[in-house]
Design a protein around this motif. Sequence first.
Motif, PDB file in Angstrom:
ATOM      1  N   VAL A  32       0.831  -1.203   0.000  1.00 36.72           N
ATOM      2  CA  VAL A  32       0.000   0.000   0.000  1.00 36.72           C
ATOM      3  C   VAL A  32       0.869   1.257   0.000  1.00 36.72           C
ATOM      4  O   VAL A  32       1.732   1.435   0.868  1.00 36.72           O
ATOM      5  CB  VAL A  32      -0.938   0.005   1.220  1.00 36.72           C
ATOM      6  N   ARG A  33       0.639   2.109  -0.978  1.00 36.28           N
ATOM      7  CA  ARG A  33       1.322   3.398  -1.051  1.00 36.28           C
ATOM      8  C   ARG A  33       0.376   4.550  -0.704  1.00 36.28           C
ATOM      9  O   ARG A  33       0.830   5.623  -0.304  1.00 36.28           O
ATOM     10  CB  ARG A  33       1.903   3.615  -2.449  1.00 36.28           C
ATOM     11  N   ALA A  34      -0.926   4.343  -0.873  1.00 40.25           N
ATOM     12  CA  ALA A  34      -1.907   5.370  -0.531  1.00 40.25           C
ATOM     13  C   ALA A  34      -3.217   4.698  -0.147  1.00 40.25           C
ATOM     14  O   ALA A  34      -3.672   3.788  -0.838  1.00 40.25           O
ATOM     15  CB  ALA A  34      -2.129   6.322  -1.695  1.00 40.25           C
ATOM     16  N   ALA A  35      -3.783   5.146   0.969  1.00 42.71           N
ATOM     17  CA  ALA A  35      -5.083   4.635   1.428  1.00 42.71           C
ATOM     18  C   ALA A  35      -5.942   5.817   1.855  1.00 42.71           C
ATOM     19  O   ALA A  35      -5.615   6.529   2.811  1.00 42.71           O
ATOM     20  CB  ALA A  35      -4.903   3.654   2.583  1.00 42.71           C
ATOM     21  N   GLY A  36      -7.032   6.035   1.134  1.00 48.78           N
ATOM     22  CA  GLY A  36      -7.904   7.162   1.432  1.00 48.78           C
ATOM     23  C   GLY A  36      -8.831   6.880   2.596  1.00 48.78           C
ATOM     24  O   GLY A  36      -9.216   5.735   2.855  1.00 48.78           O
ATOM     25  N   LEU A  37      -9.190   7.954   3.308  1.00 50.51           N
ATOM     26  CA  LEU A  37     -10.158   7.867   4.401  1.00 50.51           C
ATOM     27  C   LEU A  37     -11.496   8.385   3.907  1.00 50.51           C
ATOM     28  O   LEU A  37     -11.560   9.380   3.175  1.00 50.51           O
ATOM     29  CB  LEU A  37      -9.696   8.684   5.608  1.00 50.51           C
ATOM     30  N   CYS A  38     -12.568   7.724   4.325  1.00 51.30           N
ATOM     31  CA  CYS A  38     -13.904   8.013   3.810  1.00 51.30           C
ATOM     32  C   CYS A  38     -14.890   8.114   4.968  1.00 51.30           C
ATOM     33  O   CYS A  38     -14.685   7.522   6.031  1.00 51.30           O
ATOM     34  CB  CYS A  38     -14.312   6.886   2.853  1.00 51.30           C
ATOM     35  N   HIS A  39     -15.991   8.839   4.751  1.00 51.71           N
ATOM     36  CA  HIS A  39     -17.025   8.920   5.790  1.00 51.71           C
ATOM     37  C   HIS A  39     -17.642   7.551   6.071  1.00 51.71           C
ATOM     38  O   HIS A  39     -18.182   7.335   7.154  1.00 51.71           O
ATOM     39  CB  HIS A  39     -18.097   9.928   5.388  1.00 51.71           C
ATOM     40  N   SER A  40     -17.556   6.628   5.118  1.00 47.10           N
ATOM     41  CA  SER A  40     -18.011   5.269   5.395  1.00 47.10           C
ATOM     42  C   SER A  40     -17.213   4.648   6.533  1.00 47.10           C
ATOM     43  O   SER A  40     -17.749   3.871   7.331  1.00 47.10           O
ATOM     44  CB  SER A  40     -17.887   4.388   4.146  1.00 47.10           C
ATOM     45  N   ASP A  41     -15.930   4.993   6.633  1.00 53.47           N
ATOM     46  CA  ASP A  41     -15.113   4.486   7.729  1.00 53.47           C
ATOM     47  C   ASP A  41     -15.657   4.967   9.069  1.00 53.47           C
ATOM     48  O   ASP A  41     -15.632   4.231  10.069  1.00 53.47           O
ATOM     49  CB  ASP A  41     -13.660   4.921   7.552  1.00 53.47           C
ATOM     50  N   LEU A  42     -16.166   6.202   9.109  1.00 57.27           N
ATOM     51  CA  LEU A  42     -16.823   6.685  10.327  1.00 57.27           C
ATOM     52  C   LEU A  42     -18.040   5.837  10.652  1.00 57.27           C
ATOM     53  O   LEU A  42     -18.293   5.503  11.807  1.00 57.27           O
ATOM     54  CB  LEU A  42     -17.258   8.142  10.163  1.00 57.27           C
ATOM     55  N   GLY A  43     -18.810   5.501   9.609  1.00 54.57           N
ATOM     56  CA  GLY A  43     -20.000   4.677   9.817  1.00 54.57           C
ATOM     57  C   GLY A  43     -19.677   3.308  10.374  1.00 54.57           C
ATOM     58  O   GLY A  43     -20.418   2.762  11.190  1.00 54.57           O
ATOM     59  N   PHE A  44     -18.557   2.727   9.931  1.00 51.54           N
ATOM     60  CA  PHE A  44     -18.138   1.437  10.486  1.00 51.54           C
ATOM     61  C   PHE A  44     -17.768   1.571  11.957  1.00 51.54           C
ATOM     62  O   PHE A  44     -18.025   0.678  12.768  1.00 51.54           O
ATOM     63  CB  PHE A  44     -16.931   0.894   9.711  1.00 51.54           C
ATOM     64  N   LEU A  45     -17.167   2.702  12.319  1.00 52.38           N
ATOM     65  CA  LEU A  45     -16.712   2.897  13.692  1.00 52.38           C
ATOM     66  C   LEU A  45     -17.849   3.246  14.638  1.00 52.38           C
ATOM     67  O   LEU A  45     -17.860   2.790  15.792  1.00 52.38           O
ATOM     68  CB  LEU A  45     -15.653   4.002  13.733  1.00 52.38           C
ATOM     69  N   ASP A  46     -18.804   4.070  14.179  1.00 57.16           N
ATOM     70  CA  ASP A  46     -19.836   4.542  15.111  1.00 57.16           C
ATOM     71  C   ASP A  46     -21.092   3.686  15.134  1.00 57.16           C
ATOM     72  O   ASP A  46     -22.053   3.995  15.841  1.00 57.16           O
ATOM     73  CB  ASP A  46     -20.206   6.004  14.813  1.00 57.16           C
ATOM     74  N   GLY A  47     -21.104   2.594  14.397  1.00 55.82           N
ATOM     75  CA  GLY A  47     -22.242   1.686  14.416  1.00 55.82           C
ATOM     76  C   GLY A  47     -23.248   1.902  13.312  1.00 55.82           C
ATOM     77  O   GLY A  47     -24.118   1.057  13.087  1.00 55.82           O
ATOM     78  N   THR A  48     -23.157   3.028  12.591  1.00 56.70           N
ATOM     79  CA  THR A  48     -24.132   3.309  11.539  1.00 56.70           C
ATOM     80  C   THR A  48     -24.095   2.269  10.428  1.00 56.70           C
ATOM     81  O   THR A  48     -25.138   1.836   9.921  1.00 56.70           O
ATOM     82  CB  THR A  48     -23.868   4.711  10.937  1.00 56.70           C
ATOM     83  N   LEU A  49     -22.883   1.840  10.049  1.00 55.70           N
ATOM     84  CA  LEU A  49     -22.721   0.899   8.938  1.00 55.70           C
ATOM     85  C   LEU A  49     -22.042  -0.402   9.358  1.00 55.70           C
ATOM     86  O   LEU A  49     -21.789  -1.254   8.511  1.00 55.70           O
ATOM     87  CB  LEU A  49     -21.885   1.543   7.818  1.00 55.70           C
ATOM     88  N   THR A  50     -21.779  -0.564  10.651  1.00 56.22           N
ATOM     89  CA  THR A  50     -21.007  -1.721  11.098  1.00 56.22           C
ATOM     90  C   THR A  50     -21.665  -3.039  10.707  1.00 56.22           C
ATOM     91  O   THR A  50     -20.975  -4.019  10.384  1.00 56.22           O
ATOM     92  CB  THR A  50     -20.810  -1.677  12.628  1.00 56.22           C
TER      93      THR A  50
END
Length: 312
Positions: A32-50
């Motif tokens: 991996v040379r680049a990995a973008g952060l996305c609002h979906s990652d927030l959803g995985f963390l806060d339970g919205t999309l987990t």
Amino acid sequence: MKAWQLTGANQPLQRVECPDPSPGPGEVVVDVRAAGLCHSDLGFLDGTLTALLPKLPIIPGHEVAGIISAVGANVSGLDIGDRVVIALTESGAPGWSCDGGFADKCLASASGVIKLPDHLDFSQAATATDAGQTAYAAVVEIGRLRPGERVGIVGLGGLGLTGARIAVLCGAEVVAAEPRSEVWDLAKERGVVEVVSDVHALAPHQLDMIIDFAGVGSTTAGAISAVRMGGRVIQVGLGRNEATIPTAELVFKEVALLGARGGHPGNLEAVLDFMAAGDLTIPTEAIAFDDIPNAIERLKAGAVTGRLVAES
């Protein structure tokens, strides 16, 4: 290898050491040379999309670009040393259906890997996989944009700015709604002719289509109210899982309300072509791998313009 691992909803990412992945038939390993952060990652963390994740723990990170370091059996057309991006496909994606790019290495199906032009940098390529592909699908594929149409963009984050630029490149007149005035000039540099602070203020433009990249409930309702008679509202953002909408306006105005997610075959290639030609650049900010948890907090606070990308 080192990685950031998600163990459950409302739990912080855990820094772990885990074995390097080994490619099976039809697979490659990407350094991996680049990995973008996305609002979906927030959803995985806060339970919205987990609940959408197939397993826990999992390594997030679904915007991934890098260099192939290992090739499994039955793989043709890809070699060690190739610069590549991992596509988000309907059959699976890193960080969603399997371990992703918040790690030194990422295992990927060879069928979902696309070679990069030498002059296209890894950060831009990584953001193309989601911010680019999702925006393209909403504007062109689901939205069925026609040249000369008037288009409204709601939310000028990484996806919204990209969607606005793609709509301009496809021949639309584009206006936008975004409460953060500090990004207005950035939008105008990408061809947006006017920016307002509230979606309702778009109504005088008699827009053919409004694309809601925010999705905080009130924006969906506002888009239905603001679009012209017989217009289209494309819902992309998932700031909230539910919205209360004005059904009387939806019916009386014969508004088409459509959902758009991720992207589909061919979308990523189209975005990469725009980038390779120099027509599309997604605003990015480079962060270090160790700063991913802090960057997630910045996303949560709404303190980000464009896309955060962990580079190595």
